[in-house]
Write an enzyme that holds these catalytic residues in place. Structure first.
Site, PDB file in Angstrom:
ATOM      1  N   HIS A 214       0.855  -1.186   0.000  1.00  0.00           N
ATOM      2  CA  HIS A 214       0.000   0.000   0.000  1.00  0.00           C
ATOM      3  C   HIS A 214       0.897   1.244   0.000  1.00  0.00           C
ATOM      4  CE1 HIS A 214      -3.771   2.172   1.259  1.00  0.00           C
ATOM      5  NE2 HIS A 214      -2.873   3.022   1.709  1.00  0.00           N
TER       6      HIS A 214
ATOM      7  N   HIS B 246      -0.392   2.626  11.644  1.00  0.00           N
ATOM      8  CA  HIS B 246       0.827   3.425  11.725  1.00  0.00           C
ATOM      9  C   HIS B 246       0.749   4.497  12.794  1.00  0.00           C
ATOM     10  CE1 HIS B 246      -1.784   5.706   9.016  1.00  0.00           C
ATOM     11  NE2 HIS B 246      -0.998   6.755   9.099  1.00  0.00           N
TER      12      HIS B 246
ATOM     13  N   GLU C 145      -2.663  14.326  11.357  1.00  0.00           N
ATOM     14  CA  GLU C 145      -3.549  13.981  10.242  1.00  0.00           C
ATOM     15  C   GLU C 145      -5.002  14.315  10.605  1.00  0.00           C
ATOM     16  OE1 GLU C 145      -3.012   9.913   9.192  1.00  0.00           O
ATOM     17  OE2 GLU C 145      -0.852  10.106   8.852  1.00  0.00           O
TER      18      GLU C 145
ATOM     19  N   HIS D 149      -5.860  12.491  14.050  1.00  0.00           N
ATOM     20  CA  HIS D 149      -4.875  11.573  14.617  1.00  0.00           C
ATOM     21  C   HIS D 149      -3.586  12.376  14.774  1.00  0.00           C
ATOM     22  CE1 HIS D 149      -7.578   8.563  12.409  1.00  0.00           C
ATOM     23  NE2 HIS D 149      -7.877   8.520  13.698  1.00  0.00           N
TER      24      HIS D 149
ATOM     25  N   HIS E 291      -3.082   4.730  14.743  1.00  0.00           N
ATOM     26  CA  HIS E 291      -4.388   4.653  14.108  1.00  0.00           C
ATOM     27  C   HIS E 291      -4.305   3.730  12.899  1.00  0.00           C
ATOM     28  CE1 HIS E 291      -2.179   8.041  12.355  1.00  0.00           C
ATOM     29  NE2 HIS E 291      -2.890   7.890  11.258  1.00  0.00           N
TER      30      HIS E 291
END
Length: 436
Positions: free
Chosen positions: A289, A332, A338, A362, A368
């Site tokens: 990803h 992560h 974020e 976050h 999260h």
């Protein structure tokens, strides 16, 4: 009035535009002649220091019926719904999620009255930092305009189309589009019914397209898809109020004319809009990803190479084809803050609880990732090519700064979902000593 809009295309271009009702209103050969055509006033609007390098120098020349200096003194007005004092409320490292923010139903609330600060860092006085706001409104700014002396506004409508008058011309911005109104530019917003959206404000410098590196010359947000307004003016002698956001507080000044009296302009400092559907998605086609940075639309860089004061990132509809890969976002912790919002649909990693018109934050180094249901489903899914995020659009304001939430966001608005952490509690231990 709004159906005949004309736009100028290309990000950061040097444009020249004049209202067709006044042909040849742009001076020829110099910026400030002794007498301008049509008896206009010449006025420069600078978005950078005079001596900034040519590639980062931002300024435009405006040719207007009355100069912007023609107003009565500014007076302080109530601005308790906004703040730049991000140390006033105790910090909170927890994962945060807000349910959709209420749109006013009782009384008339315009764009300025409906602004609320959610979180941020830094100070406009030192030209460093950012803030995240929500707006909820239901009426037009009648004979009222706003200018932000603190920084640039990146506006993300979530519900309701915005009709925006600016000194440079007019913009129509619908959900799934964004617009940027830079520092000092005066604007007024009309709405088509109840409206709600998000705002990313940056104090340091201006938004720019991210460097593409090995991607090459094309991809992500292409410069040609950004649109700035063509010149358009109104010659109205009315009592008009200019709201000035200065140092995080609001001030008002009254003048006897509309500020949208610019007959012609030229330069590279102008508001613009962009349709998120035009984003050219690039993604992994083999395994793993990709980091969300691959979806950056605009960035406001810091003085440290590769580190942003703020990135505007989207998660658009796309194909997922990776093999041997956990396809949703990985778990992560991040040295960045974020803030996420949802324009419409359902976000792929949290289909329950994260709703259009709501948000999540976050913070730096707060863990999260996908909720338990998303993890279990993605771990057993058949890995064939599938469409991701069809019918949805989420976005992220990402910053290298530690954003603190305001008292309004954490306590007053009553939209904070205190059960957010529960979406991860069903995660199970799958550890095995020996591989089967």
């Amino acid at each position: 009035m709004w159906e005949d809009l004309k736009y100028l295309t290309g990000f950061g271009n040097e444009f020249a535009s004049e209202d067709p009702r006044c042909p040849a209103s742009l001076p020829v050969g110099q910026n400030s002649p002794q007498v301008c055509p049509y008896g206009l006033y010449a006025e420069q609007l600078s978005g950078s220091a005079f001596t900034a390098p040519r590639e980062t120098n931002r300024r435009s020349w405006l040719y207007r019926i009355c100069p912007s200096v023609l107003h009565r003194p500014f007076e302080r007005i109530d601005s308790t719904h906004l703040t730049v004092d991000f140390s006033a409320h105790p910090p909170n490292p927890n994962q945060m999620r807000w349910k959709p923010f209420d749109i006013p139903t009782d009384g008339q609330v315009d764009f300025v009255q409906g602004l609320r600060t959610l979180c941020g860092a830094g100070q406009p006085a030192t030209r460093h930092g950012l803030a995240v706001h929500i707006y909820t409104c239901n009426v037009a700014m009648e004979n009222k305009s706003m200018q932000n002396s603190d920084g640039d506004f990146l506006i993300v409508p979530q519900q309701g189309t915005l009709r925006i008058k600016t000194e440079f011309g007019r913009l129509v911005v619908a959900p799934n589009e964004i617009c940027v109104i830079q520092q000092g530019i005066r604007f007024s917003i009309d709405v088509e019914g109840p409206s709600r959206g998000y705002i990313l404000e940056v104090y340091d410098t201006h938004f720019q397209l991210p460097n593409l590196g090995p991607i090459g010359a094309n991809g992500l947000a292409n410069p040609r898809d950004f649109k700035s307004p063509s010149a358009w003016f109104e010659d109205l002698d009315v009592e008009h109020t200019v709201i000035n956001k200065y140092g995080g507080r609001l001030f008002k000044a009254v003048q006897g004319h509309s500020p949208f009296n610019v007959v012609a302009w030229h330069g590279n400092y102008a508001p613009y809009k962009y349709n998120l559907a035009d984003f050219m998605v690039i993604n992994s086609v083999e395994f793993d990803h990709c980091d969300p940075s691959i979806f950056t639309v605009l960035t406001c860089p810091s003085v440290r190479p590769g580190v942003a004061i703020a990135d505007f990132v989207i998660f658009p509809p796309r194909w997922s084809v990776t093999e041997h890969t956990f396809r949703p976002p990985y778990y992560h912790r991040n040295c960045m803050s974020e803030f996420m919002g949802l324009i419409h649909g359902k976000y792929e990693a949290k289909e329950e609880g994260f709703l259009p018109g709501g948000a999540t934050l976050h913070s730096i180094m707060t863990p999260h990732g996908p909720d338990a249901a998303c993890f279990e489903g993605a771990s057993t899914a058949e890995l064939k090519p599938v469409r991701v995020a069809d019918g949805t659009q989420s976005f992220m304001f990402e910053s290298s700064l530690m954003m603190a939430v305001t008292e309004w966001a954490e306590e007053t608005c009553s939209k904070l979902d205190k059960a957010y952490y529960e979406c991860w509690q069903p995660l199970k231990k799958h550890f095995r000593i020996a591989e089967p």
